[in-house]
Design a protein around this motif. Structure first.
Motif, PDB file in Angstrom:
ATOM      1  N   ALA A 265      55.444  87.098 -65.459  1.00  0.00           N
ATOM      2  CA  ALA A 265      54.322  86.223 -65.097  1.00  0.00           C
ATOM      3  C   ALA A 265      54.455  84.863 -65.776  1.00  0.00           C
ATOM      4  CB  ALA A 265      52.996  86.880 -65.467  1.00  0.00           C
ATOM      5  N   LEU A 266      54.850  84.859 -67.029  1.00  0.00           N
ATOM      6  CA  LEU A 266      55.008  83.608 -67.762  1.00  0.00           C
ATOM      7  C   LEU A 266      56.166  82.788 -67.185  1.00  0.00           C
ATOM      8  CD1 LEU A 266      53.936  81.903 -70.063  1.00  0.00           C
ATOM      9  CD2 LEU A 266      55.404  83.203 -71.620  1.00  0.00           C
ATOM     10  N   LEU A 267      57.286  83.447 -66.884  1.00  0.00           N
ATOM     11  CA  LEU A 267      58.415  82.739 -66.277  1.00  0.00           C
ATOM     12  C   LEU A 267      58.021  82.162 -64.921  1.00  0.00           C
ATOM     13  CD1 LEU A 267      61.383  81.880 -66.291  1.00  0.00           C
ATOM     14  CD2 LEU A 267      61.910  84.084 -65.200  1.00  0.00           C
ATOM     15  N   HIS A 268      57.295  82.923 -64.135  1.00  0.00           N
ATOM     16  CA  HIS A 268      56.844  82.456 -62.825  1.00  0.00           C
ATOM     17  C   HIS A 268      56.009  81.187 -62.970  1.00  0.00           C
ATOM     18  CE1 HIS A 268      54.455  82.564 -59.055  1.00  0.00           C
ATOM     19  NE2 HIS A 268      55.638  82.885 -58.551  1.00  0.00           N
ATOM     20  N   THR A 269      55.086  81.187 -63.903  1.00  0.00           N
ATOM     21  CA  THR A 269      54.243  80.012 -64.137  1.00  0.00           C
ATOM     22  C   THR A 269      55.091  78.807 -64.536  1.00  0.00           C
ATOM     23  OG1 THR A 269      52.369  81.377 -64.795  1.00  0.00           O
ATOM     24  CG2 THR A 269      52.357  79.096 -65.557  1.00  0.00           C
ATOM     25  N   VAL A 270      56.025  79.008 -65.457  1.00  0.00           N
ATOM     26  CA  VAL A 270      56.884  77.921 -65.929  1.00  0.00           C
ATOM     27  C   VAL A 270      57.741  77.379 -64.787  1.00  0.00           C
ATOM     28  CG1 VAL A 270      58.918  77.455 -67.369  1.00  0.00           C
ATOM     29  CG2 VAL A 270      56.931  78.602 -68.351  1.00  0.00           C
ATOM     30  N   LEU A 271      58.331  78.274 -63.989  1.00  0.00           N
ATOM     31  CA  LEU A 271      59.205  77.820 -62.904  1.00  0.00           C
ATOM     32  C   LEU A 271      58.427  77.166 -61.766  1.00  0.00           C
ATOM     33  CD1 LEU A 271      61.906  80.638 -62.724  1.00  0.00           C
ATOM     34  CD2 LEU A 271      62.070  78.368 -63.772  1.00  0.00           C
ATOM     35  N   CYS A 272      57.213  77.618 -61.523  1.00  0.00           N
ATOM     36  CA  CYS A 272      56.402  76.980 -60.481  1.00  0.00           C
ATOM     37  C   CYS A 272      56.029  75.556 -60.876  1.00  0.00           C
ATOM     38  CB  CYS A 272      55.151  77.799 -60.189  1.00  0.00           C
ATOM     39  SG  CYS A 272      55.511  79.275 -59.200  1.00  0.00           S
ATOM     40  N   GLU A 273      55.901  75.298 -62.149  1.00  0.00           N
ATOM     41  CA  GLU A 273      55.641  73.936 -62.620  1.00  0.00           C
ATOM     42  C   GLU A 273      56.912  73.098 -62.596  1.00  0.00           C
ATOM     43  OE1 GLU A 273      53.719  74.164 -66.417  1.00  0.00           O
ATOM     44  OE2 GLU A 273      52.033  75.296 -65.611  1.00  0.00           O
ATOM     45  N   ALA A 274      58.055  73.719 -62.922  1.00  0.00           N
ATOM     46  CA  ALA A 274      59.321  72.987 -63.003  1.00  0.00           C
ATOM     47  C   ALA A 274      59.989  72.794 -61.642  1.00  0.00           C
ATOM     48  CB  ALA A 274      60.285  73.721 -63.937  1.00  0.00           C
ATOM     49  N   LEU A 275      59.783  73.751 -60.738  1.00  0.00           N
ATOM     50  CA  LEU A 275      60.434  73.738 -59.423  1.00  0.00           C
ATOM     51  C   LEU A 275      59.398  73.889 -58.309  1.00  0.00           C
ATOM     52  CD1 LEU A 275      63.243  76.325 -60.272  1.00  0.00           C
ATOM     53  CD2 LEU A 275      63.592  73.870 -59.941  1.00  0.00           C
ATOM     54  N   PRO A 276      58.483  72.958 -58.183  1.00  0.00           N
ATOM     55  CA  PRO A 276      57.457  73.140 -57.163  1.00  0.00           C
ATOM     56  C   PRO A 276      58.058  73.125 -55.761  1.00  0.00           C
ATOM     57  CG  PRO A 276      57.348  70.928 -58.059  1.00  0.00           C
ATOM     58  CD  PRO A 276      58.369  71.681 -58.863  1.00  0.00           C
ATOM     59  N   GLY A 277      57.663  74.077 -54.969  1.00  0.00           N
ATOM     60  CA  GLY A 277      58.132  74.159 -53.595  1.00  0.00           C
ATOM     61  C   GLY A 277      57.163  73.507 -52.648  1.00  0.00           C
ATOM     62  N   PRO A 278      57.549  73.333 -51.396  1.00  0.00           N
ATOM     63  CA  PRO A 278      56.676  72.687 -50.421  1.00  0.00           C
ATOM     64  C   PRO A 278      55.399  73.477 -50.162  1.00  0.00           C
ATOM     65  CG  PRO A 278      58.627  73.575 -49.355  1.00  0.00           C
ATOM     66  CD  PRO A 278      58.821  73.732 -50.840  1.00  0.00           C
ATOM     67  N   GLU A 279      55.468  74.786 -50.308  1.00  0.00           N
ATOM     68  CA  GLU A 279      54.285  75.631 -50.077  1.00  0.00           C
ATOM     69  C   GLU A 279      53.598  76.009 -51.381  1.00  0.00           C
ATOM     70  OE1 GLU A 279      55.573  79.072 -47.959  1.00  0.00           O
ATOM     71  OE2 GLU A 279      56.688  77.900 -46.500  1.00  0.00           O
ATOM     72  N   GLY A 280      54.171  75.608 -52.498  1.00  0.00           N
ATOM     73  CA  GLY A 280      53.621  76.029 -53.783  1.00  0.00           C
ATOM     74  C   GLY A 280      54.060  77.447 -54.103  1.00  0.00           C
TER      75      GLY A 280
END
Length: 139
Positions: free
Chosen positions: A122-137
């Protein structure tokens, strides 16, 4: 680097390095490029300095493998740029270095510890979503 002494996980070799199949001992998320190190730094900060096992592949510039508990990588939609390995899809082999000694071309960006035997998904997911935002989030 001084490491806390503890019982070496069975999937970590005593010396050198070896290949381990994802989905058995761990799942993995692979990230390449400068964002990989930035994400690892953010993960270390968010986890109180013990992010869990992260393997660095030196022959592939900037490639890091974040090792998660087995069966957890498929539970999330990872952003573009993060490749999931393990579970029902994305099965692969990850090189795992010994905790000490000669392990080239692999090394530990951060080794497993008693408190963090794996990276928190969960923590990695949060960090990567901030670092690698996708077009759909991220979901």
């Amino acid at each position: 680097m001084t490491r806390q002494l503890f019982s070496r996980p069975e999937w970590v070799p005593e010396k050198g390095h070896c290949l381990r199949r994802t989905g058995v001992h761990f799942d993995a998320v692979c990230v390449s490029g400068p964002v990989a190190e930035e994400a690892a730094d953010a993960l270390a900060g968010a986890s109180g300095g013990e992010p869990g096992p992260v393997v660095r592949e030196t022959r592939e510039a900037g490639r890091l493998y974040f090792l998660l508990p087995p069966g957890t990588a498929c539970a999330r939609h990872w952003p573009p740029g993060a490749v999931r390995l393990g579970g029902r899809t994305g099965v692969g082999y990850i090189g795992v270095p010994a905790l000490d000694g000669r392990t080239w071309p692999l090394s530990w960006r951060s080794a497993p510890t008693p408190r963090a035997p794996f990276v928190d998904p969960a923590l990695l997911h949060t960090v990567l979503c901030e670092a690698l935002p996708g077009p759909e989030g991220c979901r």
